[in-house]
Scaffold this active site. Structure first.
Site, mmCIF file in Angstrom:
data_model
loop_
_atom_site.group_PDB
_atom_site.id
_atom_site.type_symbol
_atom_site.label_atom_id
_atom_site.label_comp_id
_atom_site.label_asym_id
_atom_site.label_seq_id
_atom_site.Cartn_x
_atom_site.Cartn_y
_atom_site.Cartn_z
ATOM 1 N N GLY A 191 0.799 -1.106 -0.127
ATOM 2 C CA GLY A 191 -0.101 -0.231 0.013
ATOM 3 C C GLY A 191 0.922 1.262 0.039
ATOM 4 O O GLY A 191 2.075 1.108 -0.713
ATOM 5 N N SER A 249 0.375 -9.232 -1.537
ATOM 6 C CA SER A 249 -0.953 -8.708 -1.073
ATOM 7 C C SER A 249 -1.881 -9.603 -1.620
ATOM 8 O O SER A 249 -1.706 -10.554 -2.374
ATOM 9 C CB SER A 249 -1.036 -7.069 -1.235
ATOM 10 O OG SER A 249 -0.890 -7.136 -2.706
ATOM 11 N N ARG A 250 -3.092 -9.247 -1.160
ATOM 12 C CA ARG A 250 -4.433 -9.972 -1.871
ATOM 13 C C ARG A 250 -4.436 -9.939 -3.440
ATOM 14 O O ARG A 250 -4.732 -10.564 -4.167
ATOM 15 C CB ARG A 250 -5.610 -9.676 -1.104
ATOM 16 C CG ARG A 250 -5.515 -10.166 0.253
ATOM 17 C CD ARG A 250 -6.598 -9.538 1.026
ATOM 18 N NE ARG A 250 -6.688 -8.128 1.137
ATOM 19 C CZ ARG A 250 -7.667 -7.261 1.383
ATOM 20 N NH1 ARG A 250 -8.434 -7.751 2.079
ATOM 21 N NH2 ARG A 250 -7.543 -5.875 1.733
ATOM 22 N N ARG A 303 1.256 -4.081 12.623
ATOM 23 C CA ARG A 303 0.282 -4.139 13.645
ATOM 24 C C ARG A 303 0.696 -5.406 14.352
ATOM 25 O O ARG A 303 0.989 -6.259 13.632
ATOM 26 C CB ARG A 303 -1.232 -4.253 13.450
ATOM 27 C CG ARG A 303 -1.874 -2.981 13.007
ATOM 28 C CD ARG A 303 -2.051 -2.057 14.361
ATOM 29 N NE ARG A 303 -2.756 -0.639 14.081
ATOM 30 C CZ ARG A 303 -2.099 0.409 13.603
ATOM 31 N NH1 ARG A 303 -0.768 0.343 13.529
ATOM 32 N NH2 ARG A 303 -2.989 1.460 13.499
ATOM 33 N N GLU A 356 0.344 -3.886 23.195
ATOM 34 C CA GLU A 356 1.173 -2.850 23.372
ATOM 35 C C GLU A 356 0.611 -2.033 24.752
ATOM 36 O O GLU A 356 -0.760 -2.139 24.961
ATOM 37 C CB GLU A 356 1.222 -1.991 22.125
ATOM 38 C CG GLU A 356 1.887 -2.257 21.258
ATOM 39 C CD GLU A 356 1.718 -1.782 19.971
ATOM 40 O OE1 GLU A 356 0.998 -0.379 19.989
ATOM 41 O OE2 GLU A 356 1.774 -2.026 18.765
ATOM 42 N N HIS A 401 6.364 1.705 19.027
ATOM 43 C CA HIS A 401 5.244 1.825 17.963
ATOM 44 C C HIS A 401 5.309 3.624 17.694
ATOM 45 O O HIS A 401 4.556 4.495 17.917
ATOM 46 C CB HIS A 401 3.628 1.887 18.683
ATOM 47 C CG HIS A 401 2.715 1.883 17.640
ATOM 48 N ND1 HIS A 401 1.717 0.914 17.640
ATOM 49 C CD2 HIS A 401 2.856 2.399 16.382
ATOM 50 C CE1 HIS A 401 0.969 1.364 16.761
ATOM 51 N NE2 HIS A 401 1.483 2.060 15.887
HETATM 52 P P1 NAP Z 1 -2.779 1.187 2.688
HETATM 53 O O1 NAP Z 1 -2.413 2.095 1.654
HETATM 54 O O2 NAP Z 1 -4.467 0.970 2.741
HETATM 55 O O3 NAP Z 1 -1.926 -0.302 2.540
HETATM 56 C C1 NAP Z 1 -2.366 -1.361 3.237
HETATM 57 C C2 NAP Z 1 -2.006 -2.664 2.422
HETATM 58 O O4 NAP Z 1 -2.380 -3.794 3.150
HETATM 59 C C3 NAP Z 1 -2.639 -2.670 1.030
HETATM 60 O O5 NAP Z 1 -1.838 -2.882 -0.098
HETATM 61 C C4 NAP Z 1 -3.437 -4.175 1.193
HETATM 62 O O6 NAP Z 1 -3.390 -4.696 -0.201
HETATM 63 C C5 NAP Z 1 -2.594 -4.794 1.924
HETATM 64 N N1 NAP Z 1 -3.408 -5.911 2.801
HETATM 65 C C6 NAP Z 1 -4.688 -5.919 3.264
HETATM 66 N N2 NAP Z 1 -5.100 -7.080 3.581
HETATM 67 C C7 NAP Z 1 -4.085 -7.690 3.526
HETATM 68 C C8 NAP Z 1 -4.014 -9.261 3.689
HETATM 69 N N3 NAP Z 1 -4.933 -9.966 4.225
HETATM 70 N N4 NAP Z 1 -2.636 -9.780 3.120
HETATM 71 C C9 NAP Z 1 -1.695 -9.094 2.199
HETATM 72 N N5 NAP Z 1 -1.822 -7.843 2.238
HETATM 73 C C10 NAP Z 1 -3.075 -7.194 2.749
HETATM 74 O O7 NAP Z 1 -2.224 1.624 4.109
HETATM 75 P P2 NAP Z 1 -1.027 2.091 4.609
HETATM 76 O O8 NAP Z 1 -1.088 3.605 4.675
HETATM 77 O O9 NAP Z 1 0.083 1.735 3.864
HETATM 78 O O10 NAP Z 1 -0.627 1.501 5.981
HETATM 79 C C11 NAP Z 1 -0.801 0.353 6.313
HETATM 80 C C12 NAP Z 1 -0.852 -0.206 7.475
HETATM 81 O O11 NAP Z 1 0.609 0.311 8.524
HETATM 82 C C13 NAP Z 1 -1.819 0.630 8.464
HETATM 83 O O12 NAP Z 1 -3.119 -0.082 8.396
HETATM 84 C C14 NAP Z 1 -1.378 0.560 9.741
HETATM 85 O O13 NAP Z 1 -1.945 -0.459 10.545
HETATM 86 C C15 NAP Z 1 0.195 0.534 9.851
HETATM 87 N N6 NAP Z 1 0.728 1.633 10.211
HETATM 88 C C16 NAP Z 1 1.816 1.528 11.349
HETATM 89 C C17 NAP Z 1 2.218 2.722 12.067
HETATM 90 C C18 NAP Z 1 3.405 2.636 12.919
HETATM 91 O O14 NAP Z 1 3.386 3.512 13.630
HETATM 92 N N7 NAP Z 1 4.051 1.602 13.206
HETATM 93 C C19 NAP Z 1 2.052 4.006 11.427
HETATM 94 C C20 NAP Z 1 1.325 4.023 10.241
HETATM 95 C C21 NAP Z 1 0.529 2.632 9.834
HETATM 96 P P3 NAP Z 1 -4.597 -5.586 -0.792
HETATM 97 O O15 NAP Z 1 -5.874 -5.013 -0.532
HETATM 98 O O16 NAP Z 1 -4.230 -5.807 -2.218
HETATM 99 O O17 NAP Z 1 -4.347 -6.959 -0.187
#
Ligand code: NAP
Length: 315
Positions: free
Chosen positions: A153, A174-175, A231, A260, A278
């Site tokens: 993503g 990814s899916r 997560r 956490e 985090h």
């Molecule tokens: P995003 O643009 O919505 O990307 C999420 C990706 O996850 C999509 O490409 C989706 O692709 C993939 N996905 C969803 N379900 C899946 C599955 N079952 N298997 C494999 N891939 C899957 O979101 P983003 O902005 O990149 O953020 C991603 C995540 O990072 C957030 O949801 C959050 O939990 C985490 N995050 C963590 C921090 C931190 O402080 N550590 C900060 C920000 C975000 P498909 O739909 O094609 O599967």
């Protein structure tokens, strides 16, 4: 009259001031009796400011607020919000994507560099004077290796760009296949076999719960590293502990955990892990932008304007 917003956690000072200029804000985190605050203001509350690391927005909380219209999440992940319950009530939900992408991708890279090049250990090696007794043990190269990203993503793509700049080969799972130059693996286990670094950047929630278990870690192998900025729920933490203990994988760099801020005692003592609390989006600049986006979404909603970053509900 100002509308009332229930804030579960604070924004940075400047954004909090801006929010309070436009809304009557109930600062729930400061209250000794949060349940009374909710009960006493239940009919007034029309918005909730929630955060990715807070207590979450349950169906029960929504049911207690009959006039709730919007949940504005401070964070891109929204696995702490009961979206089904929100949809049933036509409550709109917004999040803060994109503004935190670069900083979070940087954390993935710093964990990868730290764990492979033993950076935390190197710092301690100098500080405690061990250098006088000889050279530090060797570390692992990054250049020339394969980086497998789970979830290409916004953040996954930013990680891919950075990893490519470190002269690695990037592959992803990814899916759905994305319009990207990197090789796609439909099968996660196959990708884990091919990867030297497995970086988790997918969404949290039920669908990805325990996606990474012992089988996947075993496929990553004894020379492989796991990096998780997604997560804690994505990894079966007990299986990760076994893999680290048995050296079935080489190490892990973790920003997120199952419970956490509790990190397993055994993990804290391991020297093949690098841990951060985090902090993906935790810079002054990004937290400020996230706060402003929360305010802009709330303002747009009550002004009858299109939301800036609504979460798409299942149809
Ligand atoms: P995003 O643009 O919505 O990307 C999420 C990706 O996850 C999509 O490409 C989706 O692709 C993939 N996905 C969803 N379900 C899946 C599955 N079952 N298997 C494999 N891939 C899957 O979101 P983003 O902005 O990149 O953020 C991603 C995540 O990072 C957030 O949801 C959050 O939990 C985490 N995050 C963590 C921090 C931190 O402080 N550590 C900060 C920000 C975000 P498909 O739909 O094609 O599967």
């Amino acid at each position: 009259m100002k509308r009332t917003v229930l804030a579960l956690q604070p924004l940075l000072t400047h954004e909090m001031d801006v929010l309070e200029q436009g809304f009557n804000v109930l600062r729930l985190w400061e209250s000794q009796k949060p349940e009374s605050v909710i009960r006493d203001h239940s009919h007034e509350i029309v918005g909730i400011l929630s955060t990715y690391n807070g207590s979450g927005v349950s169906k029960r909380l929504m049911e207690a607020l009959p006039n709730l219209e919007i949940i504005a999440q401070f964070g891109v992940g929204y696995d702490n919000i009961d979206l089904v319950a929100a949809q049933e009530r036509d409550i709109v939900v917004t999040n803060t994507p994109d503004v935190l992408t670069d900083d979070t991708a940087d954390v993935a890279l710093f964990l990868m560099l730290n764990v492979a090049r033993r950076a935390v250990e190197a710092d301690m090696f100098v500080r405690v004077g061990r250098w006088h007794s000889g050279a530090m043990p060797l570390s692992t190269s990054i250049s020339g290796k394969t980086v497998g990203i789970v979830g290409l993503g916004s953040i996954g793509q930013a990680i891919a760009q950075r990893a490519a700049a470190f002269n690695t080969k990037v592959i992803y799972h990814s899916r759905t296949k994305k319009d990207a130059v990197y090789t796609y693996y439909k099968d996660l286990k196959e990708m884990a076999v091919a990867a030297d670094f497995l970086i988790l950047a997918c969404a949290g929630g039920d669908e990805t719960k325990h996606l990474i278990n012992y089988e996947i870690l075993d496929a990553l192998g004894a020379e492989g590293f796991l990096i998780n900025i997604a997560r804690g729920s994505v990894v079966k933490e007990d299986d990760l502990l076994i893999a680290l203990r048995n050296k079935s994988i080489a190490g892990a760099g973790l920003d997120v955990y199952a419970d956490e801020p509790n990190v397993p005692e055994e993990m804290i003592k391991m020297d093949n892990v690098v841990l951060s609390p985090h902090v993906g989006s935790a810079t002054v600049e990004t937290r400020s932008k996230m706060g402003q986006l929360v305010i802009d979404n709330l303002t747009a909603h009550f002004d009858g304007q299109p939301l800036l970053t609504p979460i798409k509900m299942a149809s």
